[in-house]
Write a protein that holds these residues in place. Structure first.
Motif, PDB file in Angstrom:
ATOM      1  N   UNK A   1      37.558  -5.278  -9.161  1.00  0.00           N
ATOM      2  CA  UNK A   1      37.180  -6.667  -8.911  1.00  0.00           C
ATOM      3  C   UNK A   1      37.325  -7.006  -7.433  1.00  0.00           C
ATOM      4  N   UNK A   2      38.429  -6.510  -6.823  1.00  0.00           N
ATOM      5  CA  UNK A   2      38.679  -6.763  -5.402  1.00  0.00           C
ATOM      6  C   UNK A   2      37.562  -6.190  -4.544  1.00  0.00           C
ATOM      7  N   UNK A   3      37.132  -4.965  -4.867  1.00  0.00           N
ATOM      8  CA  UNK A   3      36.084  -4.322  -4.072  1.00  0.00           C
ATOM      9  C   UNK A   3      34.772  -5.093  -4.211  1.00  0.00           C
ATOM     10  N   UNK A   4      34.445  -5.506  -5.457  1.00  0.00           N
ATOM     11  CA  UNK A   4      33.191  -6.243  -5.670  1.00  0.00           C
ATOM     12  C   UNK A   4      33.204  -7.557  -4.893  1.00  0.00           C
ATOM     13  N   UNK A   5      34.315  -8.309  -5.030  1.00  0.00           N
ATOM     14  CA  UNK A   5      34.402  -9.611  -4.355  1.00  0.00           C
ATOM     15  C   UNK A   5      34.381  -9.432  -2.834  1.00  0.00           C
ATOM     16  N   UNK A   6      35.077  -8.380  -2.342  1.00  0.00           N
ATOM     17  CA  UNK A   6      35.083  -8.144  -0.894  1.00  0.00           C
ATOM     18  C   UNK A   6      33.690  -7.832  -0.381  1.00  0.00           C
ATOM     19  N   UNK A   7      32.932  -7.032  -1.150  1.00  0.00           N
ATOM     20  CA  UNK A   7      31.580  -6.690  -0.718  1.00  0.00           C
ATOM     21  C   UNK A   7      30.702  -7.936  -0.662  1.00  0.00           C
ATOM     22  N   UNK A   8      30.827  -8.800  -1.695  1.00  0.00           N
ATOM     23  CA  UNK A   8      30.052 -10.049  -1.692  1.00  0.00           C
ATOM     24  C   UNK A   8      30.451 -10.900  -0.498  1.00  0.00           C
ATOM     25  N   UNK A   9      31.781 -10.970  -0.247  1.00  0.00           N
ATOM     26  CA  UNK A   9      32.299 -11.765   0.874  1.00  0.00           C
ATOM     27  C   UNK A   9      31.765 -11.254   2.200  1.00  0.00           C
ATOM     28  N   UNK A  10      31.829  -9.924   2.411  1.00  0.00           N
ATOM     29  CA  UNK A  10      31.367  -9.358   3.679  1.00  0.00           C
ATOM     30  C   UNK A  10      29.865  -9.556   3.841  1.00  0.00           C
ATOM     31  N   UNK A  11      29.116  -9.341   2.742  1.00  0.00           N
ATOM     32  CA  UNK A  11      27.664  -9.484   2.821  1.00  0.00           C
ATOM     33  C   UNK A  11      27.275 -10.917   3.175  1.00  0.00           C
ATOM     34  N   UNK A  12      27.929 -11.895   2.526  1.00  0.00           N
ATOM     35  CA  UNK A  12      27.546 -13.279   2.801  1.00  0.00           C
ATOM     36  C   UNK A  12      28.022 -13.713   4.186  1.00  0.00           C
ATOM     37  N   UNK A  13      29.166 -13.169   4.660  1.00  0.00           N
ATOM     38  CA  UNK A  13      29.623 -13.517   6.003  1.00  0.00           C
ATOM     39  C   UNK A  13      28.671 -12.961   7.055  1.00  0.00           C
ATOM     40  N   UNK A  14      28.227 -11.698   6.866  1.00  0.00           N
ATOM     41  CA  UNK A  14      27.249 -11.126   7.785  1.00  0.00           C
ATOM     42  C   UNK A  14      25.933 -11.901   7.717  1.00  0.00           C
ATOM     43  N   UNK A  15      25.552 -12.288   6.487  1.00  0.00           N
ATOM     44  CA  UNK A  15      24.328 -13.071   6.316  1.00  0.00           C
ATOM     45  C   UNK A  15      24.424 -14.397   7.033  1.00  0.00           C
ATOM     46  N   UNK A  16      25.615 -15.015   7.014  1.00  0.00           N
ATOM     47  CA  UNK A  16      25.796 -16.305   7.691  1.00  0.00           C
ATOM     48  C   UNK A  16      25.571 -16.161   9.193  1.00  0.00           C
ATOM     49  N   UNK A  17      25.955 -15.004   9.746  1.00  0.00           N
ATOM     50  CA  UNK A  17      25.768 -14.804  11.192  1.00  0.00           C
ATOM     51  C   UNK A  17      24.314 -14.497  11.508  1.00  0.00           C
ATOM     52  N   UNK A  18      23.655 -13.703  10.660  1.00  0.00           N
ATOM     53  CA  UNK A  18      22.347 -13.172  11.037  1.00  0.00           C
ATOM     54  C   UNK A  18      21.172 -13.853  10.337  1.00  0.00           C
ATOM     55  N   UNK A  19      21.411 -14.858   9.498  1.00  0.00           N
ATOM     56  CA  UNK A  19      20.299 -15.509   8.797  1.00  0.00           C
ATOM     57  C   UNK A  19      19.357 -16.170   9.792  1.00  0.00           C
ATOM     58  N   UNK A  20      18.049 -16.220   9.436  1.00  0.00           N
ATOM     59  CA  UNK A  20      17.057 -16.783  10.356  1.00  0.00           C
ATOM     60  C   UNK A  20      17.216 -18.283  10.495  1.00  0.00           C
ATOM     61  N   UNK A  21      17.453 -18.968   9.388  1.00  0.00           N
ATOM     62  CA  UNK A  21      17.545 -20.429   9.427  1.00  0.00           C
ATOM     63  C   UNK A  21      19.003 -20.852   9.368  1.00  0.00           C
ATOM     64  N   UNK A  22      19.324 -21.878  10.148  1.00  0.00           N
ATOM     65  CA  UNK A  22      20.710 -22.306  10.255  1.00  0.00           C
ATOM     66  C   UNK A  22      21.198 -22.864   8.917  1.00  0.00           C
TER      67      UNK A  22
END
Lengths: 177, 117
Positions: free
Chosen positions: A7-28
Motif C-alpha cells: 500500500x505504501x509503495x502504491x500511494x508513494x507512486x501516486x504521490x510522486x506522479x501527481x507531484x511531478x505532474x503539478x510541476x510539469x503540467x501545461x495548464x496552471x
C-alpha cells in the motif's frame, strides 16, 4: 512483503506522479489540481504510518481549505487564455544548475536522515522529542493541552495574525477607505 | 489499519463510477453529435462569454479566513475527545484559544470583509 508495504509503495507512486505532474503540467489549473492529489497522497502516507489524526487533519486542512485557496488564486489571477500558463514549462529545468543542486541536496538529506533514524541508538538523540510520541487521539490531546499548552495557545495568535494580515493586505489592494 | 478498507473502497468506487457510467452510456445511447451539445450548460439559457472569468478578489479573502478557521476546527477534535479528563482547565484554555481567533473574525467583520459589496 506485507500488505502495508504494498500500500505504501502504491500511494508513494501516486504521490510522486501527481507531484511531478503539478510541476510539469501545461495548464496552471491542472497543476493546482495535481497538487491537491499530492496532498491526498501525503494524507494516505500519514494513515499508513499510523498517524490517524494527522491524516484527518491533512484531509481537512490541505484538501479542504488549502486546495480552495490554491484554486481561487488561479481563478483570480488568470485573465484569459490559460493553455501553456504554467511558467515552469517555459524554462529548461534540466539545464539549470539550481534544479540539480536542489535535487542533490534533497537526496543527500533524505538518505542521511533515513539511515540515521533507522539505527535504533540514533533516534533517541533527537533533541526536540522529550516525550514518547503519542499515536492515539487521547494521548495526543494530553500532550497538546497539558504539556505543550503554551505553543498551542500561541497557534491561536498565529491564526489571528493570518486573519488580520489577510484583511489588511486585501483592503489595501481593493479600495483604500 | 483495517478501518481504512472502507475509505479505500469508497475511493475506488468513486474512481470507477465515472468511467463505468461513461462506458455504459456509450453502449446504450444513439450517436448524433451537434455543436449545441458542446456548449457550456448554464441552466438552459445561452451561455454568455468565456467560462474562465476573473473572480472577485473578495472570494480569496473568504478562502483565507476559512483556512484559519479550519485549522482552529482541527484542534477541536482531540480536545473534544479528551475534555472529560481535562475538566474545567481544558474548557478555559479552549475558550482562550477560540477567543483570540474571534478577535480576528470581529476585525474582519468590522472591516466589512464578510459583507457583500
Amino acid at each position: 512483503m506485507s500488505f502495508e508495504q504494498v500500500l505504501f509503495i502504491i500511494v508513494s507512486l501516486i504521490l510522486l506522479a501527481s507531484a511531478l505532474g503539478a510541476v510539469f503540467a501545461r495548464r496552471i489549473m491542472h497543476s493546482a489540481l495535481l497538487a491537491v492529489a499530492a496532498f491526498t497522497g501525503v494524507g494516505g502516507i500519514y494513515a499508513i504510518l499510523g498517524s490517524h489524526f494527522l491524516a484527518v487533519a491533512q484531509v481537512l486542512i490541505y484538501i479542504g481549505a488549502v486546495a480552495i485557496v490554491l484554486l481561487f488564486a488561479v481563478m483570480l489571477s488568470q485573465q484569459r487564455e490559460i493553455s501553456g500558463s504554467n511558467p515552469v514549462r517555459k524554462q529548461k529545468l534540466w539545464k539549470n544548475w539550481v534544479t540539480w543542486a536542489a535535487f542533490g541536496v534533497g537526496l543527500v538529506m533524505v538518505l542521511y536522515f533515513t539511515v540515521n533514524l533507522a539505527t535504533p541508538t540514533a533516534s533517541q538523540e533527537i533533541p526536540l522529542i522529550h516525550t514518547e510520541p503519542a499515536t492515539s487521539l487521547e494521548g495526543l490531546s494530553e500532550l497538546l493541552f497539558r504539556e505543550y499548552l503554551v505553543p498551542f495557545e500561541l497557534v491561536s495568535l498565529l491564526l489571528l495574525l493570518v486573519v488580520i494580515g489577510a484583511v489588511v493586505i486585501a483592503r489595501k489592494e481593493n479600495d483604500p477607505q | 489499519m483495517e478501518a481504512y478498507f472502507e475509505v479505500l473502497f469508497f475511493m475506488l468506487a468513486g474512481l470507477l463510477f465515472y468511467p463505468f457510467t461513461m462506458v455504459l452510456a456509450r453502449l446504450f445511447r444513439p450517436s448524433s453529435p451537434s455543436p449545441t451539445k458542446l456548449e457550456n450548460y448554464e441552466c438552459g439559457v445561452p451561455p454568455i462569454g468565456q467560462a474562465q472569468v476573473q473572480f472577485h478578489p473578495n472570494y480569496y479573502l473568504l478562502a483565507l479566513l476559512f483556512v484559519a478557521l479550519d485549522v482552529e476546527a482541527v484542534f477541536l477534535f482531540p480536545w473534544a475527545v479528551h475534555l472529560r479528563e481535562l475538566g474545567l482547565f481544558g474548557l478555559v484554555e479552549m475558550f482562550i484559544f477560540i477567543g483570540i481567533i474571534v478577535v480576528g473574525i470581529v476585525y474582519a467583520w468590522k472591516k466589512k470583509v464578510i459583507q457583500w459589496h
